[in-house]
Design a protein around this motif. Structure first.
Motif, short mmCIF file in Angstrom:
data_model
loop_
_atom_site.label_atom_id
_atom_site.label_comp_id
_atom_site.label_asym_id
_atom_site.label_seq_id
_atom_site.Cartn_x
_atom_site.Cartn_y
_atom_site.Cartn_z
N PHE A 504 -6.58 -3.20 -6.46
CA PHE A 504 -7.23 -1.81 -6.08
C PHE A 504 -7.29 -1.03 -7.62
CE2 PHE A 504 -5.28 -2.22 -1.66
CZ PHE A 504 -6.61 -2.16 -0.86
N GLU A 505 -6.56 -1.62 -8.64
CA GLU A 505 -6.92 -1.11 -9.75
C GLU A 505 -8.73 -1.48 -10.12
OE1 GLU A 505 -3.09 -0.91 -12.80
OE2 GLU A 505 -3.96 -2.89 -12.32
N SER A 506 -9.14 -2.38 -9.64
CA SER A 506 -10.41 -3.09 -10.03
C SER A 506 -11.33 -2.62 -9.13
CB SER A 506 -10.20 -4.44 -10.02
OG SER A 506 -10.01 -4.92 -8.76
N VAL A 507 -11.34 -1.74 -7.85
CA VAL A 507 -12.17 -1.38 -7.03
C VAL A 507 -12.82 -0.17 -7.36
CG1 VAL A 507 -11.15 -2.59 -5.14
CG2 VAL A 507 -10.70 -0.03 -5.46
N GLU A 508 -14.03 0.13 -7.04
CA GLU A 508 -14.69 1.26 -7.35
C GLU A 508 -14.21 2.54 -6.79
OE1 GLU A 508 -18.87 0.83 -6.90
OE2 GLU A 508 -19.09 -0.82 -8.51
N ASN A 509 -14.01 2.35 -5.45
CA ASN A 509 -13.52 3.61 -4.64
C ASN A 509 -12.08 4.07 -4.99
OD1 ASN A 509 -15.03 1.40 -2.80
ND2 ASN A 509 -15.32 3.29 -1.76
N ASP A 510 -11.97 5.28 -4.78
CA ASP A 510 -10.81 5.98 -5.15
C ASP A 510 -9.75 5.35 -3.95
OD1 ASP A 510 -11.46 7.33 -7.36
OD2 ASP A 510 -11.78 9.22 -6.14
N VAL A 511 -8.80 5.09 -4.23
CA VAL A 511 -7.53 4.36 -3.36
C VAL A 511 -6.08 4.98 -3.59
CG1 VAL A 511 -6.39 2.50 -2.42
CG2 VAL A 511 -8.99 2.33 -3.19
N VAL A 512 -5.31 5.37 -2.63
CA VAL A 512 -4.00 5.80 -2.57
C VAL A 512 -3.24 4.73 -1.88
CG1 VAL A 512 -2.24 7.29 -2.16
CG2 VAL A 512 -4.50 8.12 -2.81
N LEU A 513 -2.22 4.03 -2.76
CA LEU A 513 -1.44 2.82 -2.04
C LEU A 513 -0.08 3.33 -1.98
CD1 LEU A 513 -1.20 -0.27 -1.29
CD2 LEU A 513 -1.03 -0.67 -3.74
N VAL A 514 0.42 3.26 -0.73
CA VAL A 514 1.79 3.44 -0.39
C VAL A 514 2.76 2.62 -0.15
CG1 VAL A 514 3.07 5.43 0.80
CG2 VAL A 514 0.65 5.67 0.45
N PHE A 515 3.76 2.40 -0.85
CA PHE A 515 4.64 1.31 -0.79
C PHE A 515 6.01 1.90 -0.55
CE2 PHE A 515 7.39 -1.85 -2.60
CZ PHE A 515 6.85 -3.17 -2.25
N PHE A 516 6.64 1.20 0.59
CA PHE A 516 8.18 1.73 0.75
C PHE A 516 8.93 0.70 1.57
CE2 PHE A 516 5.32 3.44 4.07
CZ PHE A 516 6.25 3.50 5.35
N ASP A 556 -6.33 9.50 -11.84
CA ASP A 556 -5.43 10.27 -12.35
C ASP A 556 -4.66 11.20 -11.23
OD1 ASP A 556 -5.39 9.31 -15.04
OD2 ASP A 556 -7.12 10.78 -15.41
N ILE A 557 -3.28 11.19 -11.39
CA ILE A 557 -2.71 12.01 -10.49
C ILE A 557 -1.50 12.47 -11.26
CG2 ILE A 557 -3.34 10.95 -8.13
CD1 ILE A 557 -0.34 10.00 -7.98
N VAL A 574 1.76 11.76 0.02
CA VAL A 574 0.50 11.13 0.10
C VAL A 574 -0.76 11.97 0.10
CG1 VAL A 574 -0.95 9.58 1.69
CG2 VAL A 574 1.40 9.23 1.57
N TYR A 575 -0.76 13.04 0.86
CA TYR A 575 -1.67 14.10 0.82
C TYR A 575 -1.98 14.78 -0.62
CZ TYR A 575 -1.43 13.70 5.86
OH TYR A 575 -1.44 13.43 7.08
N GLU A 576 -0.82 15.04 -1.13
CA GLU A 576 -0.87 15.49 -2.48
C GLU A 576 -1.58 14.45 -3.82
OE1 GLU A 576 1.99 16.55 -6.13
OE2 GLU A 576 2.83 16.19 -4.20
N ALA A 577 -1.28 13.43 -3.44
CA ALA A 577 -1.99 12.36 -4.28
C ALA A 577 -3.47 12.14 -3.90
CB ALA A 577 -1.18 10.86 -4.05
N ALA A 578 -3.59 12.24 -2.74
CA ALA A 578 -5.03 12.20 -2.13
C ALA A 578 -5.92 13.35 -2.43
CB ALA A 578 -5.10 11.55 -0.59
N GLY A 579 -5.41 14.53 -2.60
CA GLY A 579 -6.15 15.66 -2.64
C GLY A 579 -6.42 16.29 -1.40
#
Length: 654
Positions: A504-516, A556-557, A574-579
């Protein structure tokens, strides 16, 4: 052949080698000795137990009616004591009268006695009463034994809601573990078989006798209800069996199976909260990022339990994440199992702290559309999909996911069954499939994917050729091959997480990845090794329920390190990171988080005290905040006719 070895006026003890009981006993003894030998029993134990069966097979007692009642009464009394002791002994909890207390000891003995009497009331047959009671209570005790050894928690009445899920994963477990379990089962069989050595006590169905027996049964049940209502139910480890006795603690959980209406709950209070947190509906930002949320099966950081020493790092990539990430530790209500509890909290923003450890929210509370992260994101224009590389019947995900707002669901049928790891789809394989779907589906609308992995599911005793342990422990007093297998799996999860991030670092779209992770693995003896003693404090129990999480973005977040949180608050990060603008409910949730940053069924983390506290320790201010939270949660889940459209707006599922 039959001869007498003791003869008295009203009592006669004989040896009888020519009757059905003798022949059946010999067969039973042969079966027992073979079974015990195959399962690895000691020769002394096998001979002793089979010798007792043979002795009972040839012995018989002849006596008059009065002595028959006395002997049957003594046999029933022995059965009551044996049934009470059985669950205590197989769980190695003992039956220390001082630890149990007189009341719990009396209640514990009264339970099998009431079961035997109840069955006798309807059958008037002593043998049937004792045998059926053994079948019921020993089966329950054996189930408790396996539930405890697989999950680290004792069985509860609500575990019936998890039967389907348990059945789907049962093939992974070894059901022939501790030979002592088989010893105690044999003792139960011996006690039942002993009843055939005496004349069977068969009562007549007379009105007077029936009334006396019924009155005795009602009195016993009344005493049990009154006594158990005062019991302090134990949920931690085997404390219930140790402090209350298994049957007493099991029945005491019935009073905790539902969510009570909060004391201050009413429509006026909800309206006050609506006015306080009302959010004007606005057009969603057209540049919303895609959100990929992954819950990793049994992913925990064992370092929280003590000094973990291994020959290689287990979570090097997770540890290295420093940029564009919100990460930290989360307190969960599940341990060793109960994945749906953490899943429920993460997807809804509701908390298990308003329920009990023995609640399974998917099965008990989600019977229709429920407001969730998925439904909120869908209202903002997201396309939603949930996936799990196992049977959709597990935790009823195939039914629950649509109620939570997922438009599309994908289960094991959508995954390749080639190159499985320990019989499961690996994290790496799941992420590769998820990326394939992402590349096919990505259009103008933002995507919300939620996935639950399966790779790290217990047990950790796999010996197949497709798995090799690569993480070794160093410097401990004994070997722990199960821990090394688990740590190897955790390292593989970390590597797969790295693969996902790099993609996902390489894709053009903005992406938030959540891992838990969903919960820690059950590795009892090793945790005690790490601590250097028994796990007997609230902090120990909370540590066993602490898992890592990370919210990472490919843009950038603001970076944050969260000391403690819980998954009911995860969506806000998640919402904070996604704006994404917080909804009315999430604004309220954020206020609650500021004062109660981590909550679970066992307790909460107090910022003021800088420690874990039990709920009884809450200050007045904390209680007010928590009461507000419970009212909102009750409105969302249980007050179907008065659900707030301000906090929980829903579009009906087609």
């Amino acid at each position: 052949m039959k001869f007498s070895i003791l003869k008295m006026k009203d009592f006669e003890l004989n040896v009888n080698l020519r009757n059905i009981k003798c022949y059946f006993g010999i067969v039973l003894a042969l079966f027992t000795v073979v079974m015990l030998t195959v399962l690895g029993a000691s020769m002394r134990a096998a001979i002793t137990l089979t010798g007792m069966i043979v002795a009972l097979a040839v012995l018989e007692i002849r006596c008059n009616e009065t002595m028959t009642k006395v002997v049957n009464g003594l046999w029933m009394l022995v059965s009551v004591v044996e049934l009470f002791c059985f669950p205590q002994l197989i769980l190695k909890a003992g039956f220390n009268a001082a630890a149990l207390g007189r009341m719990n000891l009396a209640l514990g003995l009264l339970i099998p006695a009431s079961v035997i009497l109840l069955i006798y009331l309807f059958t008037r047959n002593a043998r049937v009463s004792v045998i059926v009671s053994h079948i019921i209570l020993l089966t329950l005790s054996v189930i408790n034994y396996y539930v405890f050894h697989f999950k680290g928690e004792e069985v509860s009445p609500t575990d019936i809601f998890a039967l389907e899920t348990a059945a789907n994963v049962a093939s992974d477990y070894n059901f022939f573990g501790d030979i002592s379990l088989m010893y105690f089962i044999c003792i139960g069989v011996i006690v039942c078989f002993a009843g055939f050595c005496v004349p069977n006590l068969k009562g007549k169905f007379k009105v007077k006798n029936s009334l006396v027996l019924a009155a005795a049964e009602v009195a016993m049940i009344a005493v049990l209800v009154a006594g158990i209502s005062e019991v302090n139910t134990q949920f931690l480890s085997s404390w219930g069996t140790q402090l209350n006795g298994f049957y007493v603690n099991f029945l005491s959980k019935l009073k905790l199976g539902t969510v009570d209406r909060p004391e201050n709950y009413d429509e006026d209070f909800i309206k006050e909260l609506e006015e306080q947190y009302f959010v004007e509906t606005s057009e969603a930002n057209g540049n919303l990022p895609d959100i990929i949320m992954i819950m990793v099966e049994s992913f925990g950081d064992l370092r929280v339990m003590g000094d973990l020493r291994t020959d290689t790092e287990v979570m090097p990539f997770y540890d290295s994440l420093q940029e564009n990430v919100i990460k930290g530790q989360a307190i969960v209500s599940a341990y060793g199992g109960g994945t749906c509890k953490s899943e429920f909290e993460a997807l809804t923003g509701y908390s298990m702290s308003g329920m009990t450890l023995e609640t399974y929210p998917y099965q008990q509370y989600i019977k229709q559309d429920v407001w969730s992260v998925a439904s909120y994101l869908k209202s903002l224009g997201y396309e939603t999909m949930a996936t799990h590389p196992e049977d959709g019947l597990n935790w009823k995900r195939n039914v629950v996911y649509p109620y939570l707002g997922f438009e599309e669901t994908k289960f094991i049928e959508e995954y390749s069954r080639e190159n499985l790891l320990r019989g499961h789809v690996s994290d790496q394989a799941m992420y590769e499939q998820l990326i394939s779907w992402y590349e096919q589906q990505k259009k103008d609308a933002p995507l919300f994917y939620f996935g639950v992995t399966m790779q790290n599911h217990s047990p950790y005793t796999y010996e197949g050729s497709d798995f090799e342990t690569s993480v070794k422990l160093e410097g401990y007093q004994q070997e722990y091959p199960d821990v090394e297998q688990y740590l190897t799996l955790a390292k593989m999860s970390d590597q797969a997480f790295q693969y996902l991030v790099e993609y996902f670092e390489s894709v053009e779209n903005d992406v938030v990845l959540v891992f838990f992770g969903d919960h820690m693995p059950k590795l009892e003896s090793f945790y005690e090794e790490l601590k250097g003693g028994p796990l007997d404090t609230l902090e120990d129990e909370m540590n066993r329920r602490t898992v890592p999480f990370a919210v990472w973005a490919n843009y950038d977040i603001e970076e944050k390190e969260i000391e403690y949180t819980s998954f009911n608050y995860l969506s806000n990060f998640v919402y904070e990171a996604a704006g994404i603008e917080l909804s009315a409910y999430h604004k309220a949730l954020e206020d609650i988080r500021m004062q109660l940053p981590a909550v679970s069924t066992l307790g909460y983390y107090s910022p003021e005290e800088q420690r874990f506290c039990e709920w009884e320790e809450m200050t007045e201010a904390e209680s007010e905040v928590f009461e507000k939270y419970l009212c909102l949660q009750y409105n969302a889940l249980l007050d179907k006719n008065n659900r707030s459209e301000v906090f929980f707006p829903l579009e009906e599922t087609e």
